[in-house]
Write an enzyme that holds these catalytic residues in place. Structure first.
Site, mmCIF file in Angstrom:
data_model
loop_
_atom_site.group_PDB
_atom_site.id
_atom_site.type_symbol
_atom_site.label_atom_id
_atom_site.label_comp_id
_atom_site.label_asym_id
_atom_site.label_seq_id
_atom_site.Cartn_x
_atom_site.Cartn_y
_atom_site.Cartn_z
ATOM 1 N N GLY A 53 0.843 -1.486 0.351
ATOM 2 C CA GLY A 53 0.108 -0.088 -0.413
ATOM 3 C C GLY A 53 1.051 0.965 0.129
ATOM 4 O O GLY A 53 2.142 0.897 0.567
ATOM 5 N N SER A 54 0.354 2.423 -0.454
ATOM 6 C CA SER A 54 1.300 3.626 -0.727
ATOM 7 C C SER A 54 1.189 4.407 0.695
ATOM 8 O O SER A 54 0.263 3.777 1.620
ATOM 9 C CB SER A 54 0.249 4.760 -1.804
ATOM 10 O OG SER A 54 0.767 3.908 -3.007
ATOM 11 N N GLY A 55 0.891 5.319 0.916
ATOM 12 C CA GLY A 55 1.108 6.143 1.991
ATOM 13 C C GLY A 55 2.378 5.820 3.028
ATOM 14 O O GLY A 55 2.894 6.391 3.929
ATOM 15 N N HIS A 56 3.537 4.929 2.613
ATOM 16 C CA HIS A 56 4.841 4.501 3.628
ATOM 17 C C HIS A 56 6.486 5.197 2.783
ATOM 18 O O HIS A 56 7.381 4.596 2.974
ATOM 19 C CB HIS A 56 4.895 3.234 3.168
ATOM 20 C CG HIS A 56 3.823 2.466 3.831
ATOM 21 N ND1 HIS A 56 3.301 2.521 5.057
ATOM 22 C CD2 HIS A 56 3.105 1.205 3.365
ATOM 23 C CE1 HIS A 56 2.424 2.099 5.321
ATOM 24 N NE2 HIS A 56 2.302 1.408 4.685
ATOM 25 N N LYS A 104 6.619 -7.310 2.712
ATOM 26 C CA LYS A 104 6.100 -7.710 3.452
ATOM 27 C C LYS A 104 5.027 -8.094 4.222
ATOM 28 O O LYS A 104 3.722 -8.566 4.068
ATOM 29 C CB LYS A 104 5.451 -6.250 4.159
ATOM 30 C CG LYS A 104 7.132 -5.238 3.830
ATOM 31 C CD LYS A 104 6.158 -3.681 4.095
ATOM 32 C CE LYS A 104 5.254 -3.062 3.598
ATOM 33 N NZ LYS A 104 4.782 -3.112 2.050
ATOM 34 N N ASP A 109 -0.865 -8.200 1.267
ATOM 35 C CA ASP A 109 -0.019 -8.173 0.074
ATOM 36 C C ASP A 109 0.354 -9.601 -0.917
ATOM 37 O O ASP A 109 0.486 -9.747 -1.271
ATOM 38 C CB ASP A 109 1.002 -7.343 1.287
ATOM 39 C CG ASP A 109 0.927 -5.880 0.972
ATOM 40 O OD1 ASP A 109 0.412 -5.679 0.300
ATOM 41 O OD2 ASP A 109 1.951 -5.602 1.727
ATOM 42 N N HIS A 215 0.598 0.684 9.787
ATOM 43 C CA HIS A 215 -0.646 1.230 9.025
ATOM 44 C C HIS A 215 -1.593 2.159 11.040
ATOM 45 O O HIS A 215 -2.605 2.151 10.422
ATOM 46 C CB HIS A 215 -1.453 -0.370 8.596
ATOM 47 C CG HIS A 215 -0.805 -0.782 7.631
ATOM 48 N ND1 HIS A 215 -0.670 -1.726 8.010
ATOM 49 C CD2 HIS A 215 -0.900 0.247 5.741
ATOM 50 C CE1 HIS A 215 -0.140 -2.088 6.699
ATOM 51 N NE2 HIS A 215 -0.069 -1.041 5.335
#
Length: 329
Positions: A53-56, A104, A109, A215
């Site tokens: 996921g994006s945001g990392h 991860k 994922d 998250h």
């Protein structure tokens, strides 16, 4: 909620467009399906692919380039990418030596990368990252979560792949690094996913979440705010109990910001970490401080220790040239 954006549905598309344009000397953005790939591929090299996921950011797209990843598959904010992204990326960056997926340990994922691995016509293998010692299971995982240790695996295995190792060697090296790496984080504030428009979790002004996930998943306990030395001590005690490093071991120390913590505070946290390790006779071999595995604008940090050997030190020191990490070039 105040964020730099035009329309919430276009957040990822416009962010990736800006990223690719800013680093057009290093990466190329594929749009259908979405993945970021290394601009110059090396024939006959094992290709490394990661994602999530994006945001990392900069994880994972920011680590595409020489000495690290060949491609990264970004999903929507905190949402897994899809198998078609991974399969297309694998087909594009494979130059004859196969593909290693670095994943991860989050349920979405792992499920989607496993599907891509099974359906892909490209020879492939997988390394699963599960370095977070905070909790054994969470709403996102079965087993330990994968967090900032992914950066270390991507750097070290990326160097090994660059040196000409085959797929089996790269997988074995990645698995060995993962077993010698442990992390734990702490959050001071929550973060806001643009589509949600509200805080992921609520936390008091005088509270911290010890063992938080990237998250915003709950950690080991909700605690009162404490000095940096005490926070570092709690995180490091849990990490050291897991790793049990030998007295003569050399450690790679990664102090990672979660997105909203100034660099000056991260260096102060490293100083607390350094003092704690030195008081126990543990040796620091390598250090990295910075925001490498973030959680949008969450304030807080994580500490990662990796027990080094000579081979790992050599690959850590080797040249790397990516948007998010570069030295020796």
């Amino acid at each position: 909620m105040k964020k730099f954006m035009n329309h919430v549905d276009d957040f990822l598309t416009e962010s990736l467009a800006g990223f690719a344009a800013a680093h057009s000397d290093l990466v190329v953005l594929n749009t259908e399906p979405v993945f970021v790939r290394r601009k110059v591929l090396k024939p006959g090299k094992v290709a490394l692919i990661s994602g999530g996921g994006s945001g990392h950011e900069p994880l994972h797209s920011g680590f595409v380039g020489y000495g690290m990843l060949d491609a990264a598959c970004p999903g929507q904010i905190f949402t897994s990418p899809t198998p078609d992204q991974m399969m297309a990326a694998a087909k594009t960056v494979d130059t004859g030596a196969g593909v290693l997926f670095i994943v991860k340990n989050y349920s979405g994922d792992l499920m989607n990368f496993e599907m891509a691995s099974e359906m892909s016509e490209v020879p492939n293998a997988m390394v699963l990252i599960n370095d977070d010692v905070a909790v054994e299971n969470s709403s996102y995982t079965t087993g330990r979560r994968g967090v900032a240790g992914a950066v270390i695996v991507e750097k070290l295995v990326g160097s090994m792949a660059e040196s000409g190792a085959d797929l089996e060697q790269c997988k074995a090296f990645g698995d060995r690094i993962n077993k010698r790496t442990a992390s734990m984080g702490v959050a001071f504030t929550s973060c806001t996913v643009p589509a949600a428009r509200t805080l992921t979790f609520k936390i008091g002004d005088d509270e911290i979440e010890v063992g938080v996930g990237i998250h915003g998943e709950p950690g080991r306990r909700r605690a009162k705010f404490a000095p940096a030395d005490a926070i570092a001590g709690e995180l490091l005690t849990a990490i050291a109990e897991d790793l049990k490093p030998a007295a003569d071991a050399e450690l790679l120390v990664l102090v990672n910001g979660l997105g909203g913590t100034p660099l000056g505070e991260l260096y102060l946290l490293f100083n607390s970490t350094r003092t704690w390790l030195e008081q126990r006779g543990l040796n620091i071999g390598r250090v990295q401080v910075g925001a490498l595995t973030t959680s949008l604008e969450m304030a807080g940090a994580s500490i990662t220790l990796c027990v080094l050997d000579d081979e790992m030190k050599r690959h850590w020191d080797s040249a790397v040239h990516t948007p998010g990490l570069r030295w020796g070039v």
